[in-house]
Every structure is written in structure tokens, then in C-alpha cells.
Design a protein around this motif. Structure first.
Motif: not given
Ligand code: BES
Ligand code: ZN
Ligand code: ZN
Length: 500
Positions: A48-50, A52-53, A62, A64
Motif C-alpha cells: 500500500l505504501l509503495s 501511495c507514491g 499516511r 490506513f
């Protein structure tokens, strides 16, 4: 609306730190707890983090939802670069500061979601993480009907629980000082201040608290202190705390002295009305030193500490000091009160004389003493005026760890002449070149009441309140430098009587 429902049902939030990558393009690096949580959710967090940009920058977050049933809301917060240590330009431990700031931001996000409990990633330094959480969540709420939801931070995982608890204790100490400083002057009067501190110390069998009334102050011949107090309808108090944590109760104590002006109107030399409300925090010296002793007692530090706080209001009235009045301090020195707004040094003159009765290993006083201190350093650091390099080193080293910094200021003879050249008395309470070096002439004045060879005066006027400079403190009265005083006392308790 589904998201709302999830928030309300959730019991526990989770705050996890993440380091920014060493190289620019590299993937961000999880903390141990972050890694473990990512494994628990089968790599979904990393994924998910990757998506997100770019990797999270220091202090950015961030959030979740629904990743794991135990933690319906997870806040990821940027810690900056891994392995940050002492930065010798900044005079603080950057790694610890980063953790305090990141955890504070993460916990506030959980609070905004109205989640009552938050587990916090120790981020490799559970004490700093706990400080960030407990300092970051604090707010003075007492007098509003609508309050922010209470959030209880807890350590995520079981390692480092001792360090976590130590961090909670340090931060609660600072929060006590913030509470006393922020509270309105009609709530924290001299007697209320003293009773509040007495109540905090009630459970410790090795602490004795004396709440000295005006009659006692008079028999002590504290003429300078009394001259300020007499302008107010609120009676003065001299608060005296004995914390006996040392191996022997007759071990030479550390003596803390704090300016306790619960409201400073300026007196007949009245202050301008704009911003005068901030002068409810003019007891910040008393608040920080007393809170440091409460904290030392909670930590059971092995040394003796005596706390002294002259408490009163500085008000204009028919009984108030008038410019040009001459008063006599406890040591017999006479003082011409050329400006009734320079009242802090009058209280401290008498309290410093009294401090010498205890044959102290060191005297450390704290005071919101001069606007000039704020002009000199702003809120970056507390100004320290000291006759002892030994004392300086301990204060300085403590402050590098806590991030609540100190900066050494001069006690030159140069300034002495500017307070001793006085028409009617031994001393004037203001420097003869009015505003020039105002913090230094105030310190030179105090020095006239000190014979001890290890004394430090901390001018905390510049660090009294926080706008947004310290990221882990909300706007308001700052309670600085309580943690530095506690860490200093802890270090002194290790330095077994070596006062060289
Ligand atoms: N409490 C003030 C100093 C202060 C100012 C603390 C602003 C925090 C923020 C102190 O009693 C005072 O008024 N000092 C005077 C001294 C002057 C008259 C020599 C000042 O700084 O202007
Ligand atoms: Zn004043
Ligand atoms: Zn003052």
C-alpha cells in the motif's frame, strides 16, 4: 457511512514509524515493529505504501484503515533518516527529536479520529517515543465544556517497557508544569499552586512540604519578596519542598529555586495590556522546578533535592512598590526599585539567600526573568548564567538528550557595575543602560545574592510558550525545561559528590 462506522467501533489505533531511505530513490525502511506488522498483514502495508507514491518525508503521515482487525486504524509516520544521532551543530540528539516529533503527530491523528487507545512503535528509543506521545497529546482542557477525547498511549510490543515508563514519567512532569503555567491566574493563586504541588507529593514518604505563610516570610526578613507581594490582595506563599532520596538524609542537597509570580501586571510600572494574559505563566520557574522534583520523586532518584518557590502576584495598588522605593533583602543589601516590573529578581534575591542555609552542593534557579532573554535567543534554548563549569557541563549534557536545550550566557563583572551604580541603595533593580544586555544585568543582580560556588540561573522567558517551534508541543505554555532539570538531577545523582 462506512468509514465513520469503522472509526467508532475501533478501540485501538497503531502508530508506526518509518525511516526515509538512505538514497533518494530507495524504498523506505520499516522499524522493527513496522516490519513485524507488515509480516502480520502478509506484506500488504509495504504494498500500500509503495502504491501511495514517494517515501514518506520526516513528520508526514499516511493512515490506513481495515488492515488488521486488532488495529482498525494504522498511522505511518516519517522518522527521517535512520541512525541519526547527536547533531553537534544543533546540540541535540536528532534521532530522539525525530522520534518525539513523529510519534506526537501520529498520536494526534488517532485523537482526531476519536479512538481512545493508541499503541506506539518504540522506534528504537521507547523513552523518546513515550515523551512524544504524552507531550504531543497534552492540552489544557479544564475549563471548556467541550473537551478533546482522552487518548491513552501504550507501548506496542513488550520490549523496552522500562524505558517507555521512564519517558511517560518525564513527559508527565513537563505536562504538570504546562498545566500550572497555562491555568488562569485566578485559578492558580500562590496558595492554590502550593496546594497543587503538595497534593502531587502526598504519596511519597520521603518528601516533606512546607507551605510558609506571610508571617513566616516576614520573620525571615525577606523584605524584597514582601515588597512585591504587598501590592496584591492575594497573600504570598513561600513553598519549601524537601525530597530526601539520597543514601543519607544529611547528604548535601541540590537546591532548586523558582520564580513564582502567579500574575505579573508590572505593578505601578504597568505592562501594556496587549498580551498581558501571558503573564499568568510568570510562575514558570516555580512550575518547572517543582514539577522536576515531583518527577525526581516518581523516579526515586538517589539524591536529596530542596525546592524553594517564592509565590505572589505583582499588582498595582495603593500598597504597591513605587518606582524609587528602597527595600532590604534577607542578606541586608538594600535595593532601589527603579522599575516595579523587574520584580522577579526581588523575589529571587531573598530565596537565593535562604537557599544557602542548606549547605547545597549546587543551587539552580529558574525564572521567566527578562523579555531581553526572549530577544536574545527566542525559544531555541534556555539561557544559563553560571559561575560553575562543572554545573554547566551537567546541564548541557542533560539538554542534548532531552532536546530541551540550554545556551551559556555571560556573568561578566562588566554587568555588575551596571546594577551596583545606584543613587539611594546598594543595588538598583534595573541596569543603568536600560535595555542593553537586559538578561545579563538581571543575572548580575542575582549574583549579588549568591556566595555558593556552584550556582546556575536559568532565564526561561524565551522558552515560556510554544507557538509551533517545538513540533511535539501544542500551542500554549511549554513547561520547558522541566525534562532537562530532571535529567540534570539524574546525572547529579550519578556524580557521587564530585563537585570539581
Ligand atoms: N516576567 C517579566 C519577563 C517576561 C517577559 C517573561 C516576557 C516572559 C515573557 C519580568 O518580570 C519583567 O517584566 N521584566 C522586565 C525587566 C525590565 C523592567 C528591566 C522586562 O523584561 O521588560
Ligand atoms: Zn515584571
Ligand atoms: Zn515577571
Amino acid at each position: 457511512h462506512k468509514l465513520r462506522w469503522i472509526h467508532r467501533a475501533a478501540a485501538t489505533g497503531l502508530v508506526l514509524g518509518i525511516y526515509s531511505s538512505e538514497k533518494d530513490e530507495g524504498a523506505a525502511q520499516f522499524t522493527r515493529a513496522g516490519d513485524a506488522f507488515d509480516r502480520l498483514v502478509s506484506g500488504k502495508l509495504r504494498e500500500l505504501l509503495s502504491l501511495c507514491g514517494p517515501p514518506l518525508k520526516k513528520g508526514k503521515t499516511r493512515i490506513f484503515h481495515g488492515l488488521h482487525q486488532d488495529f482498525p486504524s494504522v498511522v505511518i509516520v516519517g522518522l527521517g533518516k535512520k541512525n541519526a544521532g547527536v547533531n553537534d551543530q544543533e546540540n541535540w540528539n536528532e534521532g530522539k527529536e525525530n522520534i518525539r516529533a513523529a510519534v506526537a503527530v501520529g498520536c494526534r491523528q488517532i485523537q482526531d479520529l476519536e479512538i481512545p487507545c493508541v499503541e506506539v512503535d518504540p522506534c528504537g528509543d521507547a523513552q523518546a517515543a513515550a515523551e512524544g506521545a504524552v507531550l504531543g497529546l497534552h492540552e489544557y482542557n479544564e475549563l471548556k465544556q467541550k473537551k478533546k477525547p482522552v487518548v491513552t498511549p501504550q507501548l506496542h510490543g513488550s520490549a523496552e517497557s522500562e524505558a517507555w515508563q521512564k519517558g511517560v514519567t518525564y513527559a508527565e512532569g513537563q505536562n504538570l508544569a504546562r498545566y500550572l503555567m497555562e491555568a488562569p491566574a485566578n485559578y492558580i493563586t500562590p496558595i492554590k499552586f502550593a496546594e497543587h504541588i503538595e497534593q502531587k507529593l502526598r504519596s511519597f514518604s520521603n518528601v516533606k512540604v512546607h507551605i510558609r505563610p506571610e508571617s513566616w516570610i516576614a520573620t525571615q526578613e525577606m523584605g524584597a519578596f514582601l515588597s512585591v507581594a504587598k501590592g496584591s490582595a492575594e497573600p504570598p506563599i513561600f513553598l519549601e519542598i524537601h525530597y530526601l532520596g539520597g543514601a543519607n538524609t544529611n547528604d548535601s542537597p541540590l537546591v532548586f529555586v523558582g520564580k513564582g509570580v502567579t500574575f505579573d501586571s508590572g505593578g505601578i510600572s504597568l505592562k501594556p495590556s496587549s498580551g498581558m494574559d501571558a503573564m499568568r505563566a510568570d510562575m514558570g520557574g516555580a512550575a518547572t522546578v517543582c514539577s522536576a522534583i515531583v518527577t525526581a520523586a516518581a523516579l526515586n532518584l538517589p539524591l536529596n533535592i530542596i525546592g524553594l518557590a517564592p509565590l505572589c502576584e505583582n499588582m498595582p495598588s495603593g500598597k504597591a512598590n513605587k518606582p524609587g522605593d528602597v527595600v532590604r533583602a534577607k542578606n541586608g543589601k538594600t535595593i532601589q526599585v527603579d522599575n516595579t516590573d523587574a520584580e522577579g529578581r526581588l523575589l529571587l534575591a531573598d530565596a537565593l539567600c535562604y537557599a544557602h542555609n542548606f549547605k547545597p552542593r549546587a543551587i539552580v534557579n529558574a525564572a521567566t526573568l527578562t523579555g531581553a532573554m526572549d530577544v536574545a535567543l527566542g525559544s531555541a534554548a534556555t539561557g544559563v548564567f553560571t559561575n560553575s563549569s562543572w554545573l554547566w557541563t551537567h546541564l548541557y549534557e542533560a539538554s542534548v538528550l532531552t532536546g530541551d536545550r540550554v545556551w551559556r550566557m555571560p556573568l561578566f563583572e562588566h554587568y555588575k557595575k551596571q546594577v551596583t551604580d545606584c543613587p539611594l541603595a546598594d543595588l538598583s533593580n534595573i541596569g543603568k543602560y536600560s535595555r542593553a544586555g537586559g538578561a545579563c544585568t538581571a543575572a548580575a543582580f542575582l549574583k549579588e545574592f549568591v556566595t555558593a560556588s556552584h550556582w546556575a540561573h536559568l532565564d526561561i522567558a524565551g522558552v515560556m510558550s510554544n507557538k509551533d517551534e517545538v513540533p511535539y508541543l501544542r500551542k500554549g505554555m511549554a513547561g520547558r525545561p522541566t525534562r532537562t532539570l530532571v535529567e540534570f538531577a539524574a546525572r547529579l545523582s550519578q556524580d557521587s559528590h564530585n563537585t570539581k
